[in-house]
Design a protein around this motif. Structure first.
Motif, PDB file in Angstrom:
ATOM      1  N   ARG A 142     -12.330 -21.125 -26.768  1.00 15.58           N
ATOM      2  CA  ARG A 142     -13.036 -22.396 -26.904  1.00 15.58           C
ATOM      3  C   ARG A 142     -12.125 -23.587 -26.586  1.00 15.58           C
ATOM      4  O   ARG A 142     -11.026 -23.711 -27.113  1.00 15.58           O
ATOM      5  N   GLY A 143     -12.633 -24.438 -25.699  1.00  9.66           N
ATOM      6  CA  GLY A 143     -11.925 -25.671 -25.339  1.00  9.66           C
ATOM      7  C   GLY A 143     -10.977 -25.523 -24.170  1.00  9.66           C
ATOM      8  O   GLY A 143     -10.470 -26.515 -23.662  1.00  9.66           O
ATOM      9  N   ASP A 144     -10.743 -24.279 -23.731  1.00 10.13           N
ATOM     10  CA  ASP A 144      -9.805 -24.078 -22.616  1.00 10.13           C
ATOM     11  C   ASP A 144     -10.490 -24.332 -21.280  1.00 10.13           C
ATOM     12  O   ASP A 144     -11.675 -24.037 -21.101  1.00 10.13           O
ATOM     13  N   HIS A 207       5.001 -26.177 -19.396  1.00  8.56           N
ATOM     14  CA  HIS A 207       6.044 -26.818 -20.181  1.00  8.56           C
ATOM     15  C   HIS A 207       6.038 -28.289 -19.794  1.00  8.56           C
ATOM     16  O   HIS A 207       6.397 -28.622 -18.661  1.00  8.56           O
ATOM     17  N   PRO A 208       5.593 -29.177 -20.712  1.00 16.47           N
ATOM     18  CA  PRO A 208       5.368 -30.584 -20.337  1.00 16.47           C
ATOM     19  C   PRO A 208       6.588 -31.222 -19.671  1.00 16.47           C
ATOM     20  O   PRO A 208       7.686 -31.156 -20.201  1.00 16.47           O
ATOM     21  N   TYR A 227      -5.484 -24.625 -19.036  1.00 22.07           N
ATOM     22  CA  TYR A 227      -5.179 -25.848 -19.779  1.00 22.07           C
ATOM     23  C   TYR A 227      -5.759 -25.611 -21.167  1.00 22.07           C
ATOM     24  O   TYR A 227      -6.977 -25.510 -21.313  1.00 22.07           O
ATOM     25  N   ARG A 228      -4.878 -25.492 -22.162  1.00 26.01           N
ATOM     26  CA  ARG A 228      -5.296 -25.028 -23.479  1.00 26.01           C
ATOM     27  C   ARG A 228      -5.810 -26.152 -24.362  1.00 26.01           C
ATOM     28  O   ARG A 228      -5.283 -27.266 -24.349  1.00 26.01           O
ATOM     29  N   TRP A 229      -6.827 -25.799 -25.158  1.00 27.30           N
ATOM     30  CA  TRP A 229      -7.497 -26.779 -25.996  1.00 27.30           C
ATOM     31  C   TRP A 229      -6.538 -27.510 -26.949  1.00 27.30           C
ATOM     32  O   TRP A 229      -6.665 -28.720 -27.154  1.00 27.30           O
ATOM     33  N   ALA A 230      -5.574 -26.792 -27.494  1.00 22.41           N
ATOM     34  CA  ALA A 230      -4.660 -27.441 -28.442  1.00 22.41           C
ATOM     35  C   ALA A 230      -3.985 -28.654 -27.786  1.00 22.41           C
ATOM     36  O   ALA A 230      -3.851 -29.710 -28.412  1.00 22.41           O
ATOM     37  N   HIS A 231      -3.582 -28.516 -26.522  1.00 22.62           N
ATOM     38  CA  HIS A 231      -2.929 -29.623 -25.822  1.00 22.62           C
ATOM     39  C   HIS A 231      -3.909 -30.750 -25.505  1.00 22.62           C
ATOM     40  O   HIS A 231      -3.604 -31.922 -25.677  1.00 22.62           O
ATOM     41  N   THR A 232      -5.095 -30.357 -25.004  1.00 25.66           N
ATOM     42  CA  THR A 232      -6.093 -31.359 -24.632  1.00 25.66           C
ATOM     43  C   THR A 232      -6.501 -32.177 -25.863  1.00 25.66           C
ATOM     44  O   THR A 232      -6.565 -33.415 -25.818  1.00 25.66           O
ATOM     45  N   ASP A 233      -6.764 -31.465 -26.948  1.00 27.59           N
ATOM     46  CA  ASP A 233      -7.210 -32.101 -28.191  1.00 27.59           C
ATOM     47  C   ASP A 233      -6.141 -33.070 -28.705  1.00 27.59           C
ATOM     48  O   ASP A 233      -6.442 -34.217 -29.077  1.00 27.59           O
ATOM     49  N   LEU A 273     -12.556 -30.552  -6.814  1.00 31.81           N
ATOM     50  CA  LEU A 273     -13.209 -30.777  -8.106  1.00 31.81           C
ATOM     51  C   LEU A 273     -12.291 -31.565  -9.033  1.00 31.81           C
ATOM     52  O   LEU A 273     -11.132 -31.184  -9.226  1.00 31.81           O
ATOM     53  N   ARG A 274     -12.798 -32.641  -9.582  1.00 35.27           N
ATOM     54  CA  ARG A 274     -12.079 -33.394 -10.613  1.00 35.27           C
ATOM     55  C   ARG A 274     -12.531 -32.881 -11.972  1.00 35.27           C
ATOM     56  O   ARG A 274     -13.734 -32.654 -12.176  1.00 35.27           O
ATOM     57  N   THR A 275     -11.594 -32.687 -12.875  1.00 32.34           N
ATOM     58  CA  THR A 275     -11.915 -32.185 -14.212  1.00 32.34           C
ATOM     59  C   THR A 275     -11.258 -33.103 -15.237  1.00 32.34           C
ATOM     60  O   THR A 275     -10.075 -33.452 -15.093  1.00 32.34           O
ATOM     61  N   GLU A 276     -12.037 -33.493 -16.239  1.00 25.85           N
ATOM     62  CA  GLU A 276     -11.550 -34.447 -17.237  1.00 25.85           C
ATOM     63  C   GLU A 276     -12.106 -34.107 -18.612  1.00 25.85           C
ATOM     64  O   GLU A 276     -13.120 -33.416 -18.723  1.00 25.85           O
ATOM     65  N   MET A 277     -11.456 -34.651 -19.644  1.00 26.25           N
ATOM     66  CA  MET A 277     -11.971 -34.545 -21.000  1.00 26.25           C
ATOM     67  C   MET A 277     -12.027 -35.955 -21.572  1.00 26.25           C
ATOM     68  O   MET A 277     -11.083 -36.743 -21.381  1.00 26.25           O
ATOM     69  N   HIS A 278     -13.141 -36.260 -22.225  1.00 23.23           N
ATOM     70  CA  HIS A 278     -13.356 -37.593 -22.783  1.00 23.23           C
ATOM     71  C   HIS A 278     -13.683 -37.486 -24.273  1.00 23.23           C
ATOM     72  O   HIS A 278     -14.351 -36.530 -24.684  1.00 23.23           O
ATOM     73  N   ARG A 279     -13.227 -38.457 -25.025  1.00 27.29           N
ATOM     74  CA  ARG A 279     -13.583 -38.513 -26.455  1.00 27.29           C
ATOM     75  C   ARG A 279     -13.943 -39.946 -26.809  1.00 27.29           C
ATOM     76  O   ARG A 279     -13.182 -40.876 -26.530  1.00 27.29           O
TER      77      ARG A 279
END
Ligand code: GTQ
Ligand code: FE2
Length: 361
Positions: A142-144, A207-208, A227-233, A273-279
């Motif tokens: 979930r979230g990946d 590795h950032p 791209y793992r959810w823990a990092h994105t979140d 393809l552009r991929t993004e996460m928004h909050r």
């Protein structure tokens, strides 16, 4: 050509002109002056319409397909695409984007293949599937966000006793329109590659701020397979925390956003393809904008509403929203609202066709 056209009316009045139009048609020719309004409109006039598909409809239908339709060579995937009502019954979310729910039952595998179409998977619920990309098994949770760049061999294996479903995004309609599609089967049986916690691609690339010296050149698609959810979140949460502390970093007040990038270029993770996460913070909103090019949003968590053209639509977890070119889109969060977005923006950027219009402050 209808009689409402000045050209058609003139042709009726003048037999020589009428013969000219008939001869144009007989020779496979069409003059610009009868078509200019539809060929070169003052702004984009997409056939695709703004539309919402609800996860509460999608998931049970995918589960029914899981009961009734086997997955294997030939059909390749149990993927059910959203079909934009404006696009004549084709399985396209927008003229360039494919969005589908893919469902893999307990212990099922989807055989390996490769194609010029680029793909990603985004997981709104569940886990237990490993997608194997060029022989590298990549866990999906979930979230990946998981990438399958064009021409990479890939198959999927569910190693658990529970089904799993996820969102597929591909540039299938764009490839089709451009007559650019190639496809090859791989082996029918996925070889047992194990189910490691971390893929080889992540061990090398996740590795950032660090790049392996073996990979200093540029690659068109990101070499990072997940791209793992823990990092994105954490990245989204930090923007809103920094805002609360009075520091810059949010996209706009109450709106955190990140883009998934290719670490070898800093540009988009995939070339088409552009991929993004928004909050959007609880009670917050985003400024409505129009953009050239189309996008699809999926609610990851929370709820709210979207301004979609002239309509306001209610959003719940998993819902998919197609936003055609130049249709105003803005968000309002009831509780904290987190969404995944993908679009064809890299194509428009590359062709210098991108434009944005902020609708309201
Ligand atoms: O998982 O390989 O939704 O090839 C459409 C085409 C998924 C896949 C889709 C595909 C795949
Ligand atoms: Fe595929």
């Amino acid at each position: 050509m209808t009689l409402a056209d000045p050209a058609a009316a003139a042709a009726v009045a003048d037999p020589a002109l009428s013969r000219l139009y008939a001869d144009f048609a007989a020779h496979g020719l069409i003059p610009l002056w009868t078509q200019i309004d539809s060929l070169m409109p003052s702004r984009p006039t997409p056939a695709a319409v703004a539309h919402v598909w609800h996860w509460t409809d999608l998931y049970p239908l995918a589960a029914r397909a899981g009961e009734l339709v086997p997955v294997g060579r030939g059909g390749e995937r149990r993927a059910i695409a959203v079909a934009n009502p404006g696009l004549g019954g084709r399985p396209y979310a927008t003229p360039t984007l494919w969005a589908a729910i893919q469902y893999l039952g307990p212990r099922e595998t989807a055989p390996e293949h490769r194609h010029s179409q680029g793909a990603f998977r985004f997981v709104v619920e569940g886990e237990g599937v490993w997608t194997v990309v060029d022989g590298d098994p990549v866990a999906m949770r979930r979230g990946d966000l998981l990438l399958t760049p064009g021409w990479a061999f890939h198959g999927h294996q569910n190693v658990t006793d529970s089904p799993m479903a996820w969102l597929d995004g591909l540039d299938i309609p764009l490839n089709h329109q451009l007559d650019a599609g190639f496809f090859e089967f791989g082996p029918e049986q996925l070889s047992d590659l194990g189910t490691p916690e971390r893929s080889r691609g992540e061990r090398l690339w996740a590795h950032p701020g660090l790049r392996p010296l073996s990979g200093l050149g540029t690659q068109v698609a990101s070499p990072l397979p997940a791209y793992r959810w823990a990092h994105t979140d954490e990245a989204l949460a930090a923007q809103l925390e920094l805002e609360a502390e009075g520091h810059p970093g949010v996209a706009e007040p109450g709106h955190a956003a990140v883009r998934f990038t290719n670490p070898t270029t800093g540009g988009d993770a995939l070339p088409t393809l552009r991929t993004e996460m928004h909050r959007v913070a609880a009670g917050g909103r985003t400024t409505a904008r129009r953009e050239v090019g189309s996008s699809v949003w999926q609610v990851f968590s929370g709820g709210g509403t979207a301004r979609l053209g002239d309509d306001t639509v209610t959003l719940h977890e998993g819902d998919l929203v197609a936003v055609p070119s130049w249709v105003p889109f803005g968000l309002r969060a009831d509780d904290e609202l987190t969404l995944f977005r993908f679009s064809d923006a890299p194509v428009y950027d590359a062709l210098h066709l991108a434009r944005t219009l902020v609708e309201e402050a």
